[in-house]
Design a protein around this motif. Structure first.
Motif, PDB file in Angstrom:
ATOM      1  N   GLU A  79       0.833  -1.215   0.000  1.00 26.08           N
ATOM      2  CA  GLU A  79       0.000   0.000   0.000  1.00 26.08           C
ATOM      3  C   GLU A  79       0.864   1.260   0.000  1.00 26.08           C
ATOM      4  O   GLU A  79       0.619   2.233   0.716  1.00 26.08           O
ATOM      5  N   ASP A  98      -9.151   6.308   4.055  1.00 25.15           N
ATOM      6  CA  ASP A  98      -8.823   5.270   3.071  1.00 25.15           C
ATOM      7  C   ASP A  98      -7.720   4.357   3.608  1.00 25.15           C
ATOM      8  O   ASP A  98      -7.787   3.118   3.460  1.00 25.15           O
ATOM      9  N   ARG A 101      -9.220   2.114   6.344  1.00 26.81           N
ATOM     10  CA  ARG A 101     -10.051   1.056   5.751  1.00 26.81           C
ATOM     11  C   ARG A 101      -9.190  -0.071   5.197  1.00 26.81           C
ATOM     12  O   ARG A 101      -9.492  -1.258   5.352  1.00 26.81           O
ATOM     13  N   ARG A 102      -8.119   0.336   4.486  1.00 28.02           N
ATOM     14  CA  ARG A 102      -7.245  -0.684   3.917  1.00 28.02           C
ATOM     15  C   ARG A 102      -6.594  -1.530   5.033  1.00 28.02           C
ATOM     16  O   ARG A 102      -6.441  -2.745   4.908  1.00 28.02           O
TER      17      ARG A 102
END
Length: 670
Positions: A79, A98, A101-102
């Motif tokens: 990521e 974001d 969430r990941r």
């Protein structure tokens, strides 16, 4: 009973009592030792189980944390774009949401997420769960020395968590620190899966003894209570294993109630066994007391009878001491040459009435008619049948009465003449004493058989469970006592039978009987006895239609003696073979063959004697009285038959008896 006998019985009695009490104490001590050994073994197993459980949990937690850190590094690499966006604009809520969430998609137990710069300062500090100063201090320390980072659980108002930090060096994010906080649910699951019955696994802070961080129920905020161990619980900890790379120890705390219950059950079981042993000991003591009382009564009667017999023997011996044996001398023709005064008294003849006459006048038939022929046969052949030996014969007095006498004949040469000297003793009194002895033996045997039979019955009830389940040691003692009572009863029965045979009072119910069914009945009757030795029976060469004139019960007694001997000397899983044969017309032979070691050469001459045993240890190892074969021989010979054996080296022994069949039997029904 005189004082010496009473003292002897008293010493034996107290010695037996002391021995029994000693056995009870030893058995009770053995039970206590065994119980303590069981408890020690339980403690050792519990200790080993605790160590293995704690070690396994520590390894799994370390592996879980290591895997989590590795996964976090891989996540940061994967990521990279999301992390870069957040690093460029940490205040952008969309970028931060974001990233969170990941992280939650890959790590469901993640609690908080952030990035820190190369000095350890977080790019964002207002996210949920990050505890300001503590976590910032850890970030600064990790940024300075990332290799020395240790894991620990942070206290928080809403949840407990531990921090994972990995260094990041990527384009746009140089020398940054990726920070994620996790709830310890995964650690709680490891503890729950590793925990065994009766044990409690938990994770404690190494620098704060007794403070529970995580146990199988979850972290401290979920436990809500009992989150600190007491001093007693700290002493009961069986194993403590550190988790590498952390400030935690995995400890194993046994269930004290379960351990106490096991110890209580063991000692309760031991107490019940000791009580049962005491009860059995009490019964044995009662039996011993009653047995001693009976023994004392029998001893008193025996002493009285023995005193009477001794008095009688003294009177007879006094008579014998004052009387000289009769001495009679004859020549080669059997003519009496000398006849002393003792002989006059014995035969009631005056010397002048017998001197010059033939010695046969002092003998009853058939010896009277055969004496001269025997003397001529000796002079012609030198074959001795009487000379040089002592024999019991019968004499005939002047009035024609016949009496038993003991005769010893010796040959001598005097002045060139051959003479024979006979030493004569009237043994009427001795025969009378033997009759009294036999009657006394019969009376004592009968008096012994009744109480022994009662004892055997009582022992049989105990061994059969009449008093409930008994300890194996008690059952073994009862089995030995029951076996010995059976042996004593068999000995008494054999002695009674032998006494009847010797005195001519054995009763025979002679009738016509078929032999084959009798053999089959004997095999069935002795089959249970044979199974105790794992020995079987087989019948070969069966001859139906063979009839005898015999007493079937006595014939069964002979078969039982031969078959039981064969069973005792056969090996385990051996076979005893019964066979029928016709050795000659008008006769039938029954043989019993075993697979044992055979008959020793030095014992064969005495095998049919009374109380014959091949070795002194036979009666202890194989049982028996040594009377069976002697009684069997007397029974078979009464039926007009013969008994014998064959024992080739290394081929076992075969005992057989032959009887005339009904067509040629000379035995009349009686």
């Amino acid at each position: 009973m005189n004082d010496s006998v009473g003292l002897r019985l008293g010493k034996g009695y107290w010695l037996n009592i002391g021995l029994l009490v000693l056995i009870f104490i030893l058995l009770a001590g053995a039970l206590a030792w065994t119980s303590q050994a069981r408890i020690d073994e339980f403690e050792q197993r519990a200790q080993r189980s605790a160590e293995l459980s704690a070690q396994g949990a520590a390894k799994e937690i370390a592996a879980e944390l290591h895997g989590l850190g590795r996964a976090l590094s891989l996540f940061a690499a994967k990521e990279e774009a999301a992390l870069a966006r957040f690093a460029r604009d940490p205040e952008n809520q969309g970028y931060y949401d974001d990233l969170v969430r990941r992280v939650h998609a890959v790590f469901p137990d993640a609690f908080a997420v952030t990035l820190a710069d190369h000095s350890g300062q977080p790019l964002r500090t207002d996210f949920e769960g990050l505890v300001g100063e503590v976590c910032q201090a850890d970030l600064i320390q990790f940024a300075k020395a990332p290799a020395s980072r240790e894991l620990y659980i942070h206290p928080h108002a809403e949840a407990y968590h531990f921090d994972m930090m990995v260094p990041i060096s990527q384009p746009g994010i140089a020398n940054a620190v990726f920070f994620v906080s996790f709830r310890p649910d995964a650690i709680a699951r490891v503890l729950k899966n590793s925990q065994v019955y009766g044990h409690r696994l938990m994770m404690l802070r190494r620098d704060m003894p007794g403070l529970i961080e995580v146990d199988p129920r979850g972290s401290r905020d979920r436990i809500k209570q009992d989150f600190r161990l007491t001093a007693e619980e700290l002493r009961q900890i069986r194993a403590s294993v550190p988790i590498p790379g952390s400030r935690w120890d995995v400890v194993d705390l046994p269930d004290a109630a379960l351990t106490a219950d096991y110890v209580r059950q063991v000692w309760l079981h031991t107490a019940l066994l000791v009580v049962a042993l005491a009860i059995v000991t009490g019964f044995v003591l009662r039996y011993m007391v009653r047995s001693v009382h009976r023994q004392q009564a029998y001893t008193e009667r025996l002493e009285e009878t023995s005193a009477q017999l001794r008095d009688h023997a003294i009177r007879i011996q006094t008579i014998f001491d004052t009387v000289v044996d009769g001495i009679i001398t004859i020549n080669e023709e059997g003519i009496i040459e000398t006849f002393n005064s003792a002989a006059e008294r014995i035969f009631e003849y005056e010397a002048h009435e017998v001197i010059g006459r033939n010695i046969s006048m002092l003998m009853p038939e058939p010896h009277r008619s055969g004496h001269d022929g025997y003397l001529r046969h000796y002079l012609a052949t030198g074959e001795r049948k009487l000379i040089g030996r002592n024999r019991e014969l019968e004499g005939c007095r002047k009035d024609g009465s016949i009496f038993p006498l003991d005769l010893a004949v010796n040959e001598m040469h005097l002045d060139g003449h051959r003479l024979f000297t006979g030493i004569v003793r009237d043994i009427s009194e001795r025969k009378q004493l033997e009759r009294i002895k036999n009657e006394f033996l019969s009376t004592v045997s009968h008096e012994l058989r009744t109480p022994i039979t009662s004892i055997r019955g009582s022992l049989g009830l105990l061994a059969g469970g009449a008093m409930g389940d008994l300890a194996p040691e008690v059952k073994q003692l009862l089995s030995i006592s029951l076996s010995n009572s059976e042996r004593l009863i068999n000995l008494i029965n054999d002695i009674l039978d032998l006494n009847k045979i010797e005195s001519g009072r054995m009763n025979y119910a002679i009738k016509r009987v078929e032999l084959l069914p009798l053999l089959e009945q004997a095999m069935e009757a002795n089959r249970y006895y044979a199974t105790q030795y794992e020995v079987g029976f087989e019948l070969v060469n069966a001859l139906p239609g063979v009839w005898l004139m015999a007493d079937p019960d006595r014939l069964m007694q002979v078969l039982a003696n031969l078959m039981s001997n064969a069973v005792k000397f056969s090996p385990r899983r051996g076979v005893v073979t019964l066979a029928m044969d016709r050795p000659k017309p008008g006769h039938v032979r029954v043989s019993v063959r075993d697979q044992g070691p055979g008959i020793p050469e030095g014992f064969r001459a005495n095998i049919f004697h009374k109380f014959a045993q091949a070795d002194a240890s036979d009666s202890r190892q194989k049982g028996g009285t040594g009377l069976g074969l002697n009684i069997s021989k007397a029974i078979i010979e009464h039926f007009g038959g013969a008994i014998g054996y064959d024992s080739p080296p290394g081929e076992g022994a075969t005992f057989w008896f032959e009887l005339p069949t009904d067509e040629t039997s000379a035995i009349a029904e009686s």
